[in-house]
Design a protein around this motif. Structure first.
Motif, short mmCIF file in Angstrom:
data_model
loop_
_atom_site.label_atom_id
_atom_site.label_comp_id
_atom_site.label_asym_id
_atom_site.label_seq_id
_atom_site.Cartn_x
_atom_site.Cartn_y
_atom_site.Cartn_z
N ASN A 150 -0.35 7.13 5.43
CA ASN A 150 -1.41 6.95 4.73
C ASN A 150 -1.06 6.48 3.32
O ASN A 150 -0.38 5.86 2.57
CB ASN A 150 -2.68 7.20 4.77
N TYR A 151 0.66 7.86 2.57
CA TYR A 151 1.10 7.66 1.96
C TYR A 151 1.96 6.97 1.48
O TYR A 151 1.97 6.00 0.48
CB TYR A 151 1.33 9.43 1.38
N LYS A 201 -3.11 0.91 -12.64
CA LYS A 201 -2.59 1.73 -11.71
C LYS A 201 -1.39 2.04 -12.26
O LYS A 201 -1.08 3.42 -12.75
CB LYS A 201 -1.79 1.57 -10.45
N ASP A 226 0.85 3.07 1.50
CA ASP A 226 0.73 2.67 0.02
C ASP A 226 1.35 2.46 -1.22
O ASP A 226 1.86 1.42 -1.83
CB ASP A 226 0.05 3.67 -1.26
N ASN A 254 -0.32 -5.83 1.40
CA ASN A 254 -0.10 -5.03 2.41
C ASN A 254 1.24 -5.74 3.67
O ASN A 254 0.84 -4.80 4.27
CB ASN A 254 -0.65 -4.45 2.82
N SER A 293 2.70 -1.02 -0.94
CA SER A 293 2.12 -1.65 -0.97
C SER A 293 2.31 -1.84 -2.47
O SER A 293 2.47 -3.01 -3.42
CB SER A 293 0.68 -1.58 -0.66
N ASP A 294 2.35 -1.15 -3.00
CA ASP A 294 2.53 -0.74 -4.82
C ASP A 294 4.20 -1.48 -4.78
O ASP A 294 4.31 -2.29 -5.53
CB ASP A 294 2.74 0.68 -5.08
#
Ligand code: SR1
Ligand code: MG
Length: 398
Positions: free
Chosen positions: A328-329, A222, A332, A385, A335-336
């Motif tokens: 949603n973005y 990633k 993420d 998460n 979580s990153d």
């Protein structure tokens, strides 16, 4: 002594060269009389000269050499100085002066002349002296939103953004992070640097954990492939200058288009180191301990609140306005953030580059702090998460 020519072949400055350069090339001072210079760099890569007179005028000259200061084995193109000077100019505009002002970039001498921020101190030094900076969480949350969101596809015209991705490709400095953050800590690499007692724990907790290694392998890819935003790339408390009412970010030489959560995660990771230092040194006043814990939680919460607000104000791409996309973005991104906080924590315990917060502790406390850091790092990666709010990070310490 023969006069050195700053317009021909590159050479590495000594303090007198920096004085000469500040007058002959920068014209920053009228004469050399009374000028003094100190090399004040304590980072891993470059040389930092502060040239000053007795009347309160000063300038910083940051010069990149062809090998890293931390190790002769690390050879690096001094072109990183160009990337740094360009990023500083971009971030200066985006953050209304949240980074030093650039006065001059010199591609021959590979040096950048910039504003002297000596009325600030390196944040890590302040934190190690248990100094409180009342506006820190606000300032850092704002800096991250102002640099990450407007440089992303959510806001930028997409061809222009792709052009930026191209201009800020930074292969050598990225390779350092790919190796030091995402690879070497996960096997018995030659450059790793640990106390033997910690190495035993690392072998069990990290090297034998296949689930963890798979998660980190995915994060490495990633980091290498996700061109989300123009990130600082090394946003730790040694890259931040602070004073009572101001925080300025320095040293963006690792900057490139990468995952935004890498910056946010780095900031949180180094607050976690500060909390661990306070806990294990047993010297921190209660006021500091509760303040730094709040800073950890508040930085994330304020970042989130401001990011949400700015998204609604700045979003340009039609499909980014589709219902549910923002949530949603951001999920993420969070979580990153947790995952990259975890990789940063683990690499600073196992790898080549450590943090004072931990290595300055007396040995017994250092070993305890290192074990706790490794456990926290693992949780952040494996349970990424479930870290959605500042409180989720604070719960790590209960
Ligand atoms: C070889 S450079 C080691 C570390 O110092 C920098 O500040 C970066 O964090 C890099 O990983
Ligand atoms: Mg640095």
């Amino acid at each position: 002594m023969t006069r050195k020519d700053f317009t021909q072949e590159y050479f590495r400055f000594n303090e007198q060269d920096a004085i000469d350069y500040s007058v002959e090339i920068l014209n920053y001072f009228d004469s050399k009389e009374g000028l003094e210079c100190l090399e004040i760099g304590d980072g891993n890569l470059n040389y930092i000269f502060k040239v000053y007179n007795g009347a309160g005028r000063s300038v910083i000259i940051k010069q990149a050499g062809p090998i890293a200061r931390i190790s002769d084995d690390i050879k690096l193109s001094p072109d990183r100085n160009r990337i740094e000077s360009e990023i500083l100019k971009i971030q200066y505009k985006l953050t209304d002066g949240g980074v030093p002002e650039v006065y001059n970039y010199d591609s021959k001498m590979n040096c950048t002349a910039m504003e002297d921020l000596s009325d600030h101190i390196i944040l890590r030094t302040g934190l190690l002296n248990y100094q409180v900076f009342p506006e820190l969480s606000d300032q850092l949350a704002t800096f991250m939103v102002e640099t990450l969101l407007p440089t992303s596809d959510i806001v930028m015209e997409h061809k222009e953004k792709k052009n930026m991705v191209k201009n800020f490709i930074n292969p050598e400095l990225c390779e350092i992070s790919e190796d030091l953050v995402f690879t070497e800590p996960y096997y018995d690499a030659e450059r790793n640097d640990m106390l033997p007692e910690t190495q035993k724990i690392v072998s069990d907790l990290i090297w034998q954990d296949r689930e963890l290694k798979l998660a980190v392998a995915k994060l490495k890819y990633k980091f290498m492939t996700n061109t989300e935003a123009l990130i600082h790339g090394d946003l730790h408390s040694g890259s931040i200058f602070a004073k009572e009412d101001s925080a300025k970010v320095i040293d963006p030489e690792f900057a490139f288009y990468g995952p935004a959560g890498y910056d946010v995660g780095n900031v949180l990771a180094h607050f976690i180191f500060s909390i661990l230092n306070a806990r294990y040194s047993e010297k921190a006043p209660n006021e500091f301990t509760s303040w730094i814990r709040n800073v950890l939680g508040d930085t994330l919460d304020k970042f989130l609140a401001y990011y949400n607000e700015e998204w609604d104000r700045l979003v340009t791409d039609e499909m980014a306005k589709v219902e549910g996309f923002k949530e949603n973005y951001i999920s993420d991104l969070l979580s990153d953030t947790a995952s990259f906080a975890g990789t940063e924590i683990i690499r600073r315990i196992i790898g080549l580059a450590h943090v004072e917060d931990i290595v300055s502790l007396p040995k017994e406390q250092r070993l305890l702090a290192e074990k706790e850091a490794l456990l926290i790092g693992k949780r952040l990666i494996l349970e990424s998460n479930s870290f959605k709010t500042g409180q989720d990070y604070l719960n790590l310490f209960q």
